[in-house]
Design a protein around this motif. Structure first.
Motif, short mmCIF file in Angstrom:
data_model
loop_
_atom_site.label_atom_id
_atom_site.label_comp_id
_atom_site.label_asym_id
_atom_site.label_seq_id
_atom_site.Cartn_x
_atom_site.Cartn_y
_atom_site.Cartn_z
N SER A 41 -4.46 -77.04 42.41
CA SER A 41 -3.54 -76.81 43.28
C SER A 41 -3.04 -75.51 43.53
O SER A 41 -3.24 -74.78 42.74
CB SER A 41 -2.17 -77.82 42.40
N GLY A 44 -5.27 -72.72 47.97
CA GLY A 44 -5.66 -72.39 49.20
C GLY A 44 -6.15 -73.11 50.13
O GLY A 44 -6.85 -72.85 51.16
N LYS A 45 -6.34 -74.66 49.71
CA LYS A 45 -7.27 -75.43 50.60
C LYS A 45 -6.53 -75.58 51.88
O LYS A 45 -7.40 -75.54 52.86
CB LYS A 45 -7.36 -76.82 49.81
N VAL A 47 -4.22 -73.92 53.45
CA VAL A 47 -4.08 -72.52 53.91
C VAL A 47 -5.57 -72.10 54.70
O VAL A 47 -5.64 -71.70 56.00
CB VAL A 47 -3.81 -71.55 53.02
N HIS A 202 -8.42 -84.03 47.13
CA HIS A 202 -8.29 -84.08 45.71
C HIS A 202 -9.15 -85.13 45.16
O HIS A 202 -9.34 -85.23 44.06
CB HIS A 202 -7.00 -84.34 45.24
#
Ligand SMILES: Nc1ncnc2c1ncn2[C@@H]1O[C@H](COP(=O)(O)OP(=O)(O)OP(=O)(O)O)[C@@H](O)[C@H]1O
Length: 260
Positions: A41, A44-45, A47, A202
């Motif tokens: 978490s 920056g996925k 982003v 996730h």
């Protein structure tokens, strides 16, 4: 045959105030693949997705998409590029005052020369492709279940026949059966439409069910990118915990059963 690179990210830096999210991030995405983007978490996925899809301007680095360097591209080039990609956000990001069909028509309004009837017909086609009924197309987002809203968001992302589809946590908030059905839909659409899919998730089940390759975000960059089976050999605490934990074992087992 060498796979064509449709997204090439080099030395990307994203930063908010003093908070550096990405630094020296490199990534290649190949035509026709489904790439899963994972990471803890806050790594920056989202982003990354936003900075590739042109929704956020990086502090430094280059993003080349479908042969166009995003920074430095003219308005006209960016407009053409935006027609070739589709983005589906976590909550569907639908306009609540419009029906599903009208939502799907929004991107189609940018295409010159379409009559209202053609627009509606195209929207109905995308709604059907996304597994929703014609009746659901005439409903407002608030009248739909979470899973149906996601399908509506997918229909809208597909409106302009994109070559690249960006999905941000497509199965978040769905029950396991709904999530599995959504996974199947993504796989089928990618195969039948030849889509390249950039998928932030996730969800280990999604990863094992649909992804050809996975990119792991850690330490402000893509730590490793490759086939899922390679991940078990990566010596990094987060990667080990994620890919060797009990949930990963279960997801791997399910994939093996599917392949048998
Ligand atoms: N517009 C913004 N302004 C300031 N900080 C931001 C902004 N967008 C993202 N961030 C910060 O950047 C970091 C990465 O955010 P991002 O949403 O990409 O993480 P993520 O990996 O997708 O996380 P999660 O798995 O929890 O969804 C977070 O610390 C977040 O607070």
């Amino acid at each position: 045959m060498m796979a064509e690179t449709v997204i090439e990210v080099r030395n990307l830096r994203n930063q908010f105030g003093r908070h550096v999210v990405h630094d020296g991030l490199d990534l290649d995405v190949y035509r026709g693949e489904i790439l899963g983007v994972v990471g803890g978490s806050g790594t920056g996925k989202s982003v990354l997705l936003r900075s590739i899809a042109g929704l956020l301007t990086p502090k430094a680095g280059t993003v080349r998409m479908l042969g166009t360097e995003v920074r430095g591209a003219s308005e006209a080039e960016l407009d053409r590029l935006s027609h070739r990609i589709g983005v589906m956000f976590q909550d569907g990001a639908l306009f609540s005052s419009l029906t599903v069909r009208e939502n799907v028509e929004v991107p189609l309004r940018r295409v010159a020369g379409l009559t209202p009837e053609t627009r509606a017909g195209l929207a109905r086609l995308k709604i059907a492709l996304s597994g929703l009924s014609v009746e659901a197309g005439e409903k407002y987002p608030a009248e739909l279940s979470g899973g149906m809203r996601k399908r509506a968001g997918l229909a809208r992302a597909l409106a302009l026949d994109p070559e690249i589809l960006f999905l941000d946590e497509p199965t978040a908030g769905l029950d396991p059966i709904g999530a599995a059905a959504f996974d199947d839909l993504i796989r089928d659409l990618s195969q039948s439409l030849g889509l390249t899919v950039f998928l932030v998730t996730h969800d280990l089940d999604t990863l094992y069910a649909v992804c050809d390759r996975v990119a792991v975000l850690a330490e402000k960059r893509v730590l490793v990118a490759g086939p899922l089976e390679d991940m078990v050999d990566v010596d990094h605490p987060w990667v080990r915990e994620y890919f060797l934990g009990p949930r990963a074992r279960a997801a791997r087992g399910a994939r093996r059963r599917d392949e048998e």
